[in-house]
Write a protein that holds these residues in place. Structure first.
Motif, PDB file in Angstrom:
ATOM      1  N   ASN A 153       0.817  -1.210   0.000  1.00 12.73           N
ATOM      2  CA  ASN A 153       0.000   0.000   0.000  1.00 12.73           C
ATOM      3  C   ASN A 153       0.852   1.261   0.000  1.00 12.73           C
ATOM      4  N   ALA A 154       1.999   1.232   0.667  1.00 11.27           N
ATOM      5  CA  ALA A 154       2.900   2.387   0.623  1.00 11.27           C
ATOM      6  C   ALA A 154       3.366   2.648  -0.800  1.00 11.27           C
ATOM      7  N   ALA A 155       3.691   1.585  -1.534  1.00  9.18           N
ATOM      8  CA  ALA A 155       4.142   1.738  -2.915  1.00  9.18           C
ATOM      9  C   ALA A 155       3.027   2.269  -3.807  1.00  9.18           C
ATOM     10  N   LEU A 156       1.790   1.808  -3.610  1.00 10.49           N
ATOM     11  CA  LEU A 156       0.675   2.279  -4.424  1.00 10.49           C
ATOM     12  C   LEU A 156       0.362   3.742  -4.148  1.00 10.49           C
ATOM     13  N   VAL A 157       0.475   4.169  -2.891  1.00  8.55           N
ATOM     14  CA  VAL A 157       0.293   5.591  -2.579  1.00  8.55           C
ATOM     15  C   VAL A 157       1.298   6.428  -3.362  1.00  8.55           C
ATOM     16  N   ALA A 158       2.556   5.998  -3.353  1.00  8.68           N
ATOM     17  CA  ALA A 158       3.597   6.750  -4.059  1.00  8.68           C
ATOM     18  C   ALA A 158       3.328   6.793  -5.556  1.00  8.68           C
ATOM     19  N   LEU A 159       2.861   5.693  -6.139  1.00 11.97           N
ATOM     20  CA  LEU A 159       2.601   5.663  -7.575  1.00 11.97           C
ATOM     21  C   LEU A 159       1.417   6.559  -7.948  1.00 11.97           C
ATOM     22  N   VAL A 160       0.361   6.571  -7.124  1.00  9.03           N
ATOM     23  CA  VAL A 160      -0.770   7.453  -7.427  1.00  9.03           C
ATOM     24  C   VAL A 160      -0.331   8.913  -7.367  1.00  9.03           C
ATOM     25  N   HIS A 161       0.488   9.268  -6.398  1.00  8.44           N
ATOM     26  CA  HIS A 161       0.990  10.646  -6.347  1.00  8.44           C
ATOM     27  C   HIS A 161       1.856  10.955  -7.570  1.00  8.44           C
ATOM     28  N   GLU A 162       2.569   9.963  -8.067  1.00  8.96           N
ATOM     29  CA  GLU A 162       3.346  10.171  -9.280  1.00  8.96           C
ATOM     30  C   GLU A 162       2.427  10.430 -10.471  1.00  8.96           C
ATOM     31  N   VAL A 163       1.316   9.705 -10.541  1.00  5.26           N
ATOM     32  CA  VAL A 163       0.340   9.923 -11.603  1.00  5.26           C
ATOM     33  C   VAL A 163      -0.276  11.316 -11.487  1.00  5.26           C
ATOM     34  N   ARG A 213       1.120  13.909 -10.615  1.00  2.00           N
ATOM     35  CA  ARG A 213       2.094  14.888 -11.123  1.00  2.00           C
ATOM     36  C   ARG A 213       2.335  14.766 -12.626  1.00  2.00           C
ATOM     37  N   GLY A 214       2.235  13.529 -13.175  1.00  2.00           N
ATOM     38  CA  GLY A 214       2.693  13.377 -14.554  1.00  2.00           C
ATOM     39  C   GLY A 214       1.887  12.478 -15.460  1.00  2.00           C
ATOM     40  N   GLY A 215       0.766  11.932 -15.032  1.00  2.00           N
ATOM     41  CA  GLY A 215      -0.051  11.110 -15.912  1.00  2.00           C
ATOM     42  C   GLY A 215       0.131   9.623 -15.681  1.00  2.00           C
TER      43      GLY A 215
END
Length: 330
Positions: free
Chosen positions: A303-313, A315-317
């Motif tokens: 879940n920590a990794a998925l939070v980081a990936l959604v925040h990346e999306v 910012r950039g798609g």
């Protein structure tokens, strides 16, 4: 009855339209293009609860003291929205219609004279155009608070809410919140790759990641002493079995949930926020699992990794599926 809807997005817009159709006096809050659309043309609702065109009062904050308030903002906007309306609504019963675990406690803290309840809604509604809401899947919704039995006021409010959609008052609301949080693990991966929930669950690799996040959520809940409520065909026994199962067996749970959604593509609320160019509530979904894991002194790496990936999306798609598959190491 005068009903105030704070946040006329997908669920808020649905409730506003259905309460107006039932004859209640409705005022809703909205911002920007949503507010302009409602003021100009009302709310157009279609789908599972039928079609209606509701002309209602809409403002940035509530202007008239209501008899009942529904807080329907995204979880990250709830505290600011309550503070902005506190002078009008403190002392009025408040129903928090939000994802996550913290909304009812936040409302009770900011509105000390109000009786605050939570509503767990499994209704799927799309809001991709200002003032237009389409319900793609209907469902029973659940009202309550805390761990005990529903009180008389909870039962009364469930009857009022049932003027819009079917609502029942339930015991053990906190456990039901955790079950809903587990269901909401369906949100992150579709939002990262830009696909519907059904498409993600049909993809073997992506389905494994979703399953891993759900299993981790349940394990954290168990570590926090939670007895899971019955919701969406899931119950405490089934979720505890999910926590013990290998991924190949546990995948039956997200498959079942996706099947209940039917054929209409379900984007999930997180992806809908992204498509509107708004911040997501990922910190109150998968992020809630991470915070609860810290309190339980256990880890929640998926879940920590998925939070980081959604925040990346944010910012950039959207990201390629391989980035999601890397969550499980390949």
């Amino acid at each position: 009855m005068r009903i105030g809807i704070i946040g006329a997005g997908a669920l808020g817009g649905m409730f506003a339209a259905l309460f107006a159709r039932a004859g209640h006096d409705v005022e809703a809050t909205a911002r920007g293009a949503g507010l302009a659309a409602i003021r100009e043309g009302g709310i157009r609702l279609s789908g599972g609860y039928g079609s209606t065109h509701a002309i209602i009062a809409a403002n940035e904050t509530l202007t008239v003291r209501p008899d009942l308030v529904l807080l329907c903002t995204k979880a990250q906007d709830g505290e600011a929205a309550l503070a902005a309306n506190a002078d009008v609504i403190d002392g009025v019963p408040v129903v928090v219609v939000q994802n996550g675990l913290e909304g009812v406690d936040t409302a009770a803290r900011l509105l000390p004279r109000s009786t605050c309840y939570g509503l767990l809604s499994i209704v799927a509604a799309n809001y991709t155009e200002p003032g237009v809401v389409r319900v793609t899947a209907t469902a029973q919704s659940y009202l309550g608070r805390g761990d005990g039995e529903p009180d008389a006021e909870c039962t009364r409010l469930a009857a009022v809410l049932s003027d819009a959609i079917p609502v029942i008052a339930i015991p053990g609301f906190r456990g039901a919140q955790w079950t809903k949080l587990t269901v909401n693990m369906l949100n992150a991966v579709p939002a990262i790759v830009g696909q519907s929930v059904q498409e993600v669950i049909a993809d073997r690799g992506l389905r494994r990641v979703v399953t891993a996040s759900m299993r981790e959520c349940v394990r954290v809940g168990i570590a926090r002493g939670v007895r899971f409520g019955t919701l969406q065909g899931l119950d405490d026994r089934m979720l505890r079995r999910l926590a013990r199962s290998p991924l190949r067996v546990a995948q039956a749970v997200p498959r079942r949930l996706a099947a209940r959604m039917g054929d209409v593509p379900n984007l999930g609320s997180t992806q809908q926020s992204l498509r509107r160019g708004q911040p997501t509530e990922i910190d109150f979904l998968n992020g809630a699992v991470v915070r609860e894991a810290s309190l339980a002194r256990v880890d929640a790496p998926v879940n920590a990794a998925l939070v980081a990936l959604v925040h990346e999306v944010e910012r950039g798609g959207y990201l390629p599926r391989e980035r999601v598959l890397a969550v499980l190491g390949g």
